[in-house]
Design an enzyme around this catalytic site. Sequence first.
Site, PDB file in Angstrom:
ATOM      1  N   HIS A  91     -16.170  -3.520  16.358  1.00 49.35           N
ATOM      2  CA  HIS A  91     -17.210  -3.900  17.313  1.00 49.35           C
ATOM      3  C   HIS A  91     -17.435  -5.404  17.371  1.00 49.35           C
ATOM      4  O   HIS A  91     -17.997  -5.921  18.347  1.00 49.35           O
ATOM      5  CB  HIS A  91     -18.519  -3.194  16.956  1.00 49.35           C
ATOM      6  CG  HIS A  91     -19.304  -2.755  18.160  1.00 49.35           C
ATOM      7  ND1 HIS A  91     -19.474  -3.556  19.265  1.00 49.35           N
ATOM      8  CD2 HIS A  91     -19.974  -1.605  18.427  1.00 49.35           C
ATOM      9  CE1 HIS A  91     -20.210  -2.925  20.164  1.00 49.35           C
ATOM     10  NE2 HIS A  91     -20.526  -1.739  19.677  1.00 49.35           N
ATOM     11  N   SER A  92     -17.019  -6.133  16.343  1.00 43.21           N
ATOM     12  CA  SER A  92     -17.190  -7.588  16.382  1.00 43.21           C
ATOM     13  C   SER A  92     -16.337  -8.223  17.475  1.00 43.21           C
ATOM     14  O   SER A  92     -16.624  -9.329  17.945  1.00 43.21           O
ATOM     15  CB  SER A  92     -16.827  -8.200  15.024  1.00 43.21           C
ATOM     16  OG  SER A  92     -15.468  -7.974  14.714  1.00 43.21           O
TER      17      SER A  92
END
Length: 385
Positions: A91-92
């Site tokens: 998700h980063s």
Amino acid sequence: MASSSSSGSSGEALSPASKLFHLPNFNCHVIAVLGFKTAINLQVFKEGARETILKHPKFTSKLTSLTNKAIFDSVIHAKRRESVGVFRMHHSMGDGISLMSFIIASTRKSSDPDALPTMSSSTKKKEQKSGGLRFFMSLFGPFLAVWWGLVLIWHTFMSLMGFLAIFFFKETRTPLKGAPGVEHNTNCYVHRILCINDIKLLKKEMNVTFNDVLLAITQAGITRYLNRQQFGANATGSAAKKGTNSALKNIRLRAAIAVNLRAVSGIQAVADMTAKKSKVRWGNFIGYFLLPLSISLQEDPLEHVRQAKVVIERKKHSLEAVITFNFGKLILNLFGVKAVAAITRRILSNTTLVLSNLPGPIEEVTLCGHLLAYIAPGAYGGLPQ
């Protein structure tokens, strides 16, 4: 996923969410389940992926002949019998819109192998106004604009009060809430396909949105589940049912709704998201608003839809999502990413659901030579250990 973000090398500042997801123990991934209409030919798929997906500028892993097979096998989990593939991205690297743009930019229309697909749009067409209505708007337009602004301020204020309340008022303990440490357990995922024609019918007949219908279905489903789990078949008779419904209404549950803060203008803008001067930026650009869930039995099932429409309209006519995004940036700049992580954990611990949806193609598309039947995006993880 084997690949990594290039945001650091390009000099772009990471968003608050991206910095949060970079914490070692804040392990959250975005996934997309891809259903194909034919059996997956792994060799064809891998060759297509090399020419499209793995040439994405945000992926900077260097593939070698020694690691090539291992990376593909870890990134693309394909089941021949079910014709299903799964993409997983940390998700980063980006939010759901980024992942969807990443996939869609690699697809092509089945009717035209060289053309990008047409995306569904939530933009409403402007209706032609009659002469009388135009006169009314010209006469009272300034007053309506002031009223619109006052309502916006009120809705924003009430939404923020509800957002702050999450730090002081816990949710009702129900079977939907896991015990402390549940984030360490093995995850189980259930994928359910709804008939879109049924949703379209409700949407049209009740003059609501897709989101209104989906929220109504969610609230109705949770109500029935909790009614069975907590009261079973004991609630018989009108008096008993009334008491049961009263107990259900006392259940406090909240959902965090993820909101895309970009102004997506079409598939071309989405496909060009990684360009330096793109109007639609890659990364994590999502805000949240908190939605109290209505848990109650209804004589008329359509009442769930009416209630959902009212609460969503209020939330849309507020600045809660924008403020929560900028609040995260402010906390990050003043106190650092660990403070943001602590606040995020408190919010997630005091909510039951995280809801979101994403637009997709409106026609048949192919990916790496395979005809797609559906794309089901999602996420998992997100609680610091």
